[in-house]
Design a protein around this motif. Structure first.
Motif, PDB file in Angstrom:
ATOM      1  N   GLY A 142      17.196 -81.597  50.782  1.00 18.41           N
ATOM      2  CA  GLY A 142      15.916 -82.192  51.135  1.00 18.41           C
ATOM      3  C   GLY A 142      14.684 -81.412  50.753  1.00 18.41           C
ATOM      4  O   GLY A 142      13.579 -81.745  51.207  1.00 18.41           O
ATOM      5  N   MET A 143      14.812 -80.369  49.900  1.00  9.21           N
ATOM      6  CA  MET A 143      13.603 -79.619  49.539  1.00  9.21           C
ATOM      7  C   MET A 143      12.788 -80.401  48.521  1.00  9.21           C
ATOM      8  O   MET A 143      13.271 -80.699  47.423  1.00  9.21           O
ATOM      9  N   PRO A 144      11.534 -80.756  48.833  1.00 10.22           N
ATOM     10  CA  PRO A 144      10.721 -81.514  47.878  1.00 10.22           C
ATOM     11  C   PRO A 144      10.300 -80.631  46.703  1.00 10.22           C
ATOM     12  O   PRO A 144      10.142 -79.425  46.848  1.00 10.22           O
ATOM     13  N   ARG A 145      10.126 -81.250  45.550  1.00  9.07           N
ATOM     14  CA  ARG A 145       9.576 -80.499  44.426  1.00  9.07           C
ATOM     15  C   ARG A 145       8.064 -80.378  44.603  1.00  9.07           C
ATOM     16  O   ARG A 145       7.453 -81.046  45.441  1.00  9.07           O
ATOM     17  N   ARG A 146       7.458 -79.496  43.808  1.00  7.34           N
ATOM     18  CA  ARG A 146       6.007 -79.316  43.765  1.00  7.34           C
ATOM     19  C   ARG A 146       5.436 -78.726  45.057  1.00  7.34           C
ATOM     20  O   ARG A 146       4.234 -78.792  45.266  1.00  7.34           O
ATOM     21  N   TYR A 147       6.268 -78.169  45.921  1.00  9.73           N
ATOM     22  CA  TYR A 147       5.790 -77.472  47.118  1.00  9.73           C
ATOM     23  C   TYR A 147       5.771 -75.974  46.821  1.00  9.73           C
ATOM     24  O   TYR A 147       6.776 -75.424  46.373  1.00  9.73           O
ATOM     25  N   TYR A 148       4.640 -75.324  47.095  1.00  9.77           N
ATOM     26  CA  TYR A 148       4.570 -73.888  46.841  1.00  9.77           C
ATOM     27  C   TYR A 148       4.888 -73.085  48.099  1.00  9.77           C
ATOM     28  O   TYR A 148       5.174 -71.899  48.028  1.00  9.77           O
ATOM     29  N   ASP A 149       4.861 -73.743  49.270  1.00 10.78           N
ATOM     30  CA  ASP A 149       5.080 -73.071  50.546  1.00 10.78           C
ATOM     31  C   ASP A 149       6.164 -73.849  51.296  1.00 10.78           C
ATOM     32  O   ASP A 149       5.965 -75.003  51.648  1.00 10.78           O
ATOM     33  N   TYR A 150       7.320 -73.204  51.493  1.00 13.01           N
ATOM     34  CA  TYR A 150       8.383 -73.878  52.250  1.00 13.01           C
ATOM     35  C   TYR A 150       8.725 -73.059  53.498  1.00 13.01           C
ATOM     36  O   TYR A 150       9.889 -72.969  53.903  1.00 13.01           O
ATOM     37  N   SER A 151       7.685 -72.470  54.111  1.00 12.44           N
ATOM     38  CA  SER A 151       7.920 -71.610  55.276  1.00 12.44           C
ATOM     39  C   SER A 151       8.454 -72.391  56.477  1.00 12.44           C
ATOM     40  O   SER A 151       9.024 -71.803  57.390  1.00 12.44           O
ATOM     41  N   HIS A 152       8.276 -73.714  56.480  1.00 10.85           N
ATOM     42  CA  HIS A 152       8.868 -74.512  57.552  1.00 10.85           C
ATOM     43  C   HIS A 152      10.340 -74.825  57.265  1.00 10.85           C
ATOM     44  O   HIS A 152      11.002 -75.491  58.052  1.00 10.85           O
ATOM     45  N   MET A 153      10.848 -74.362  56.083  1.00 10.24           N
ATOM     46  CA  MET A 153      12.252 -74.573  55.707  1.00 10.24           C
ATOM     47  C   MET A 153      12.834 -73.258  55.179  1.00 10.24           C
ATOM     48  O   MET A 153      13.266 -73.175  54.021  1.00 10.24           O
ATOM     49  N   PRO A 154      12.827 -72.175  55.976  1.00  9.92           N
ATOM     50  CA  PRO A 154      13.236 -70.856  55.454  1.00  9.92           C
ATOM     51  C   PRO A 154      14.692 -70.805  55.011  1.00  9.92           C
ATOM     52  O   PRO A 154      15.075 -69.910  54.250  1.00  9.92           O
ATOM     53  N   GLU A 155      15.516 -71.783  55.448  1.00 11.85           N
ATOM     54  CA  GLU A 155      16.932 -71.774  55.055  1.00 11.85           C
ATOM     55  C   GLU A 155      17.111 -72.003  53.551  1.00 11.85           C
ATOM     56  O   GLU A 155      18.192 -71.773  53.001  1.00 11.85           O
ATOM     57  N   PHE A 156      16.042 -72.444  52.877  1.00 12.96           N
ATOM     58  CA  PHE A 156      16.129 -72.681  51.429  1.00 12.96           C
ATOM     59  C   PHE A 156      15.920 -71.405  50.607  1.00 12.96           C
ATOM     60  O   PHE A 156      16.054 -71.434  49.390  1.00 12.96           O
ATOM     61  N   GLN A 157      15.576 -70.293  51.253  1.00 15.75           N
ATOM     62  CA  GLN A 157      15.184 -69.108  50.478  1.00 15.75           C
ATOM     63  C   GLN A 157      16.335 -68.556  49.642  1.00 15.75           C
ATOM     64  O   GLN A 157      16.131 -68.169  48.486  1.00 15.75           O
ATOM     65  N   VAL A 158      17.547 -68.506  50.208  1.00 11.80           N
ATOM     66  CA  VAL A 158      18.674 -67.900  49.481  1.00 11.80           C
ATOM     67  C   VAL A 158      18.885 -68.593  48.136  1.00 11.80           C
ATOM     68  O   VAL A 158      19.023 -67.947  47.085  1.00 11.80           O
ATOM     69  N   LEU A 159      18.884 -69.917  48.152  1.00  8.88           N
ATOM     70  CA  LEU A 159      19.096 -70.667  46.902  1.00  8.88           C
ATOM     71  C   LEU A 159      17.925 -70.477  45.947  1.00  8.88           C
ATOM     72  O   LEU A 159      18.112 -70.426  44.722  1.00  8.88           O
TER      73      LEU A 159
END
Length: 549
Positions: A449-466
């Motif tokens: 569910g990570m949207p493209r064109r987002y520069y800040d995903y701090s509300h979804m920190p679980e995406f950082q590893v990938l």
């Protein structure tokens, strides 16, 4: 008296026929124009790659701590515009196509040599305009320019960027026109349609798309610029326009443009697989006509980019069905390539490694395209990193792998020199590993569910590893792309001289000198053999069969 030592006389070829800057800038030799394109698109490739590197560095951490939101919007926009319009679309047709199409059909040059030079100048003018646009503030609309944001709301240099692409589009049209006329009118005696190399069939299909599709994007960009400047009501609903009309016009060109990028690559891969498995292409006519089928079907599937844009359910069903149908010609090609490899005498030289990489990556890209053609899945993954990964598996995994494979295959013919084979194999391996490390995690990110064109995903920190994995892969990929440029340049001076046909390959281009003379052939060739006659080339004792020198 001592006998004087005779120095070997360098054979005259297209590289040393004339010297000086003007002899290159005013040349009408298709081979020199191909090299001018090679230098130009390499520059834009590394500019676009620099933007990609900044994007990946920003996404290393969930917080937007490298650049601001506005800057990030400009980074992915300029990355897309440069890579699509100034690298991927012109890469193989303008470089390898320009160099090889006349030689492969036995012609001395393209049909319109001056128009060929004009197409390069138009490309350079468009490129300079794009560079100026970048240096004076950039654009933030995304490479798709969606209205009404592009027509009314953005305050960046959209008009200049649009005009740059408009000018570059005419370069694409002129190249396509030149190829169509040349292939129809200038084939050597005996070079029938059924004896054409499949590289030529692929470029013929590509040229049809360039001629029919590119004017649509040109008109669309002019309409957007006119709406911005004159406040006409074309796309802006506030003025009585229709923003969906823009999407229809844009994707009517931009989906066929995907095939402008991938079809020439398919032609390259066909030549490489036939040569390095020492076999005729399995199902020659099926592969040839599948290129034409891709060009035709490519114009019928544009609205699969608009499933969530508000088109009717009936339209969405029709375009979903057509999107599955357009996969069939590509599947035919992959099947025929695989059948050609079956029981072939396979040689694992660098071009063949790139061909294997192409087969794997393009197949993954194509299969994930079927996911996006399914309405239910498309609604879930539209505008996520799943789409980014799919697009890059086709464009970078497919088009760029084909381009690099072709550059390695024909480099001895282009330069007259051999590159270091060990380094070339290493580069192919690094590119393949780096590519998968970069983009495969993005399939998972998108499905999560990570949207493209987002520069800040701090509300979804679980995406950082990938994302960290993806950025690490991009670093590896960058090294893989730098290596060929280094050893190609090195080979120009220090590489061993290449024979006229170092691969013992079929095709008229291998019967010319390496590098070729200005007009390719000393006498007009007469073709009396079928395409890909490898069983005859590998049995040179037979009489009347052309043998590689």
């Amino acid at each position: 008296m001592a006998t004087p030592i005779l120095q070997p006389v360098e054979r005259e070829n297209y590289l040393n026929k004339e010297y000086g800057v003007w002899s290159w800038l005013l040349t009408t030799d298709h081979k020199r124009i191909a090299l001018l394109y090679l230098i130009s698109i390499t520059l834009f490739f590394f500019i676009g790659g620099f933007f990609a590197l900044l994007i990946r560095l920003e996404l290393l951490t969930p917080a937007g701590d490298l650049v601001q939101a506005d800057t990030y919007n400009k980074l992915f926009t300029m990355h897309g515009m440069v890579m699509v319009f100034f690298f991927l679309i012109p890469s193989i047709p303008a470089v390898l196509g320009n160099f090889l199409v006349p030689m492969m059909i036995g012609a001395k040059d393209l049909a319109f040599p001056r128009i060929n030079l004009l197409s390069w100048y138009l490309y350079i003018i468009g490129g300079v305009m794009m560079l100026h646009c970048m240096l004076t503030g950039g654009v933030d609309t995304g490479w798709t320019f969606y209205a009404p944001f592009s027509t009314s709301f953005t305050n960046t240099n959209f008009i200049e960027a649009g005009l740059a692409i408009f000018v570059a589009g005419f370069s694409s049209i002129l190249t396509g026109l030149n190829f169509v006329v040349t292939i129809h009118r200038m084939r050597a005696p005996g070079m029938t349609w059924s004896r054409l190399p499949l590289f030529i069939w692929a470029h013929y299909a590509t040229s049809i798309i360039q001629l029919l599709g590119t004017p649509v994007i040109a008109v669309t960009i002019v309409l957007v610029a006119a709406e911005r400047a004159l406040h006409l009501g074309i796309f802006d609903p506030k003025l009585g326009g229709d923003p969906l009309l823009f999407q229809h016009l844009f994707w009517f060109y931009s989906h066929p443009a995907v095939y402008i990028m991938i079809l020439p690559s398919m032609g390259v891969i066909t030549e490489i697989i036939a040569c390095f498995s020492r076999k005729r292409i399995f199902g020659y006519h099926f592969v040839a006509f599948s290129s034409i089928a891709i060009a035709v079907f490519g114009f019928l599937v544009w609205a699969h980019h608009m499933f969530v844009a508000g088109i009717s359910v009936y339209s969405a069903l029709v375009f979903s069905f057509l999107s599955y149908a357009v996969a069939l010609p590509s599947a035919i090609k992959v099947f025929n390539w695989t059948a050609t490899l079956y029981k072939g005498s396979i040689h694992y030289d660098a071009p063949m490694l790139y061909a294997f990489g192409f087969l794997g990556l393009f197949t993954i890209g194509g299969l994930t395209g079927l996911f996006l053609a399914a309405l239910g899945i498309d609604v879930h993954v539209t505008d996520t990193y799943f789409v980014v990964a799919h697009f890059h598996y086709i464009m970078v995994g497919g088009a760029v792998m084909g381009y690099l494979g072709g550059m390695h295959f024909w480099w001895p013919k282009i330069s007259g020199r051999l590159y270091p084979e060990g380094w070339a194999r290493l580069a192919a391996l690094i590119v393949f590993i780096g590519f998968n490390l970069t983009f495969f995690p993005q399939f998972v990110l998108g499905y999560m569910g990570m949207p493209r064109r987002y520069y800040d995903y701090s509300h979804m920190p679980e995406f950082q590893v990938l994302n960290v994995l993806s950025t690490a892969g991009a670093t590896v990929l960058g090294v893989g792309y730098l290596l060929p440029m280094v050893y190609f340049l090195w080979s120009m001076r220090y590489g061993k001289p290449a024979s006229d046909n170092p691969w013992n390959a079929a095709g008229l281009e291998w019967q010319t000198a390496s590098p070729p003379t200005t007009f390719n052939f000393d006498a007009e060739p007469v073709v009396t053999w079928e395409a890909y006659n490898y069983e005859e080339l590998d049995a040179p004792h037979k009489e009347g069969v052309p043998v590689a020198r």
